[in-house]
Design a protein around this motif. Structure first.
Motif, PDB file in Angstrom:
ATOM      1  N   GLU A  31       0.834  -1.209   0.000  1.00 38.36           N
ATOM      2  CA  GLU A  31       0.000   0.000   0.000  1.00 38.36           C
ATOM      3  C   GLU A  31       0.866   1.256   0.000  1.00 38.36           C
ATOM      4  O   GLU A  31       0.557   2.232  -0.699  1.00 38.36           O
ATOM      5  CB  GLU A  31      -0.917   0.024   1.229  1.00 38.36           C
ATOM      6  N   LEU A  32       1.952   1.239   0.756  1.00 38.39           N
ATOM      7  CA  LEU A  32       2.851   2.394   0.814  1.00 38.39           C
ATOM      8  C   LEU A  32       3.504   2.627  -0.545  1.00 38.39           C
ATOM      9  O   LEU A  32       3.546   3.761  -1.030  1.00 38.39           O
ATOM     10  CB  LEU A  32       3.917   2.196   1.894  1.00 38.39           C
ATOM     11  N   GLU A  33       3.987   1.571  -1.170  1.00 38.71           N
ATOM     12  CA  GLU A  33       4.629   1.702  -2.479  1.00 38.71           C
ATOM     13  C   GLU A  33       3.649   2.208  -3.530  1.00 38.71           C
ATOM     14  O   GLU A  33       3.996   3.053  -4.352  1.00 38.71           O
ATOM     15  CB  GLU A  33       5.234   0.368  -2.906  1.00 38.71           C
ATOM     16  N   LYS A  34       2.406   1.708  -3.506  1.00 41.63           N
ATOM     17  CA  LYS A  34       1.392   2.170  -4.467  1.00 41.63           C
ATOM     18  C   LYS A  34       1.068   3.641  -4.253  1.00 41.63           C
ATOM     19  O   LYS A  34       0.905   4.397  -5.207  1.00 41.63           O
ATOM     20  CB  LYS A  34       0.131   1.325  -4.355  1.00 41.63           C
ATOM     21  N   ALA A  35       0.968   4.068  -2.988  1.00 40.74           N
ATOM     22  CA  ALA A  35       0.673   5.471  -2.690  1.00 40.74           C
ATOM     23  C   ALA A  35       1.817   6.374  -3.147  1.00 40.74           C
ATOM     24  O   ALA A  35       1.581   7.452  -3.714  1.00 40.74           O
ATOM     25  CB  ALA A  35       0.414   5.655  -1.195  1.00 40.74           C
ATOM     26  N   GLN A  36       3.059   5.944  -2.936  1.00 44.62           N
ATOM     27  CA  GLN A  36       4.208   6.746  -3.368  1.00 44.62           C
ATOM     28  C   GLN A  36       4.293   6.820  -4.889  1.00 44.62           C
ATOM     29  O   GLN A  36       4.599   7.870  -5.449  1.00 44.62           O
ATOM     30  CB  GLN A  36       5.504   6.161  -2.786  1.00 44.62           C
ATOM     31  N   GLN A  37       3.995   5.716  -5.560  1.00 49.83           N
ATOM     32  CA  GLN A  37       4.023   5.693  -7.016  1.00 49.83           C
ATOM     33  C   GLN A  37       2.929   6.594  -7.587  1.00 49.83           C
ATOM     34  O   GLN A  37       3.160   7.352  -8.518  1.00 49.83           O
ATOM     35  CB  GLN A  37       3.858   4.272  -7.530  1.00 49.83           C
ATOM     36  N   ALA A  38       1.732   6.520  -7.007  1.00 52.68           N
ATOM     37  CA  ALA A  38       0.625   7.361  -7.480  1.00 52.68           C
ATOM     38  C   ALA A  38       0.963   8.837  -7.277  1.00 52.68           C
ATOM     39  O   ALA A  38       0.683   9.669  -8.150  1.00 52.68           O
ATOM     40  CB  ALA A  38      -0.659   7.001  -6.742  1.00 52.68           C
ATOM     41  N   LYS A  39       1.572   9.168  -6.156  1.00 55.57           N
ATOM     42  CA  LYS A  39       1.946  10.556  -5.882  1.00 55.57           C
ATOM     43  C   LYS A  39       2.983  11.040  -6.893  1.00 55.57           C
ATOM     44  O   LYS A  39       2.902  12.158  -7.390  1.00 55.57           O
ATOM     45  CB  LYS A  39       2.497  10.678  -4.462  1.00 55.57           C
ATOM     46  N   ALA A  40       3.965  10.170  -7.201  1.00 53.55           N
ATOM     47  CA  ALA A  40       5.000  10.538  -8.168  1.00 53.55           C
ATOM     48  C   ALA A  40       4.415  10.755  -9.562  1.00 53.55           C
ATOM     49  O   ALA A  40       4.907  11.583 -10.328  1.00 53.55           O
ATOM     50  CB  ALA A  40       6.085   9.466  -8.213  1.00 53.55           C
ATOM     51  N   GLU A  41       3.359  10.024  -9.892  1.00 56.09           N
ATOM     52  CA  GLU A  41       2.714  10.157 -11.204  1.00 56.09           C
ATOM     53  C   GLU A  41       1.650  11.247 -11.222  1.00 56.09           C
ATOM     54  O   GLU A  41       1.015  11.478 -12.243  1.00 56.09           O
ATOM     55  CB  GLU A  41       2.086   8.816 -11.601  1.00 56.09           C
ATOM     56  N   GLY A  42       1.435  11.897 -10.083  1.00 54.29           N
ATOM     57  CA  GLY A  42       0.449  12.963 -10.013  1.00 54.29           C
ATOM     58  C   GLY A  42      -0.979  12.485  -9.901  1.00 54.29           C
ATOM     59  O   GLY A  42      -1.915  13.242 -10.141  1.00 54.29           O
TER      60      GLY A  42
END
Length: 182
Positions: free
Chosen positions: A77-88
């Motif tokens: 969940e943390l990795e998905k949230a960080q990836q989504a944030k990086a992609e805007g």
């Protein structure tokens, strides 16, 4: 083409991207290892320092915020949230909850260890960040994530005398039963 090149150069120079300092080769997080899983209620943080240095150690639990309520996260969940944030893209709000105050440790030796034990930690994802400090400024930074899970209780069969056995074991079992009872 020149206009595109100039625009790209200006975007790179004036971008608001955050940059973190590289990790210090003289400072190593020994425990826990990055992306490891621990089945315990205690978290032991150990940092090896091979030169005279000053470090600051921060330990936080990464939680997701939903409707103003904080919940423990999984590493996925943390990795998905960080990836989504990086992609805007919209993602779960991640909040870092500190486990105590950050600690500063200074050594004048060529080999030293900083160690601290955190007791009664709950299951979740924890971030250990170690910063090397020089003249009051952070010059290096490194971090590890660790997943804390509940200790799994192994089911053991305590009925030793009810298992099927033969020969000498059966004789000894019967002898013990006559001496001590069931």
């Amino acid at each position: 083409k020149l206009l595109v090149l100039i625009t790209l150069m200006l975007a790179m120079v004036f971008s608001t991207a955050t940059s973190f300092a590289a990790s210090d080769p003289a400072v190593t997080i020994v425990n826990p290892t990055d992306s490891s899983t621990s089945y315990s209620t205690n978290l032991l943080v150990s940092v090896k320092i091979t030169k005279p240095k000053t470090i600051r150690v921060r330990v936080t639990e990464e939680k997701k915020k939903v409707n103003d309520v904080l919940y423990s996260m999984t590493l996925d969940e943390l990795e998905k949230a960080q990836q989504a944030k990086a992609e805007g893209k919209p993602s779960a709000t991640v909040v870092s909850v500190p486990l105590g105050e950050p600690e500063t440790y200074t050594t004048s030796n060529n080999l030293s260890f900083y160690t601290k034990k955190f007791e009664k930690v709950t299951p979740g994802v924890y971030r250990i960040r170690v910063e090397t400090i020089s003249a009051g400024q952070v010059v290096f930074s490194s971090e590890n994530l660790v997943v804390m899970k509940e200790k799994e209780v192994a089911a053991t069969d305590a009925k030793i005398f009810n298992s099927t056995q033969s020969g000498t074991t059966t004789f000894l079992q019967n002898l013990l039963k006559t001496i001590f009872g069931n």
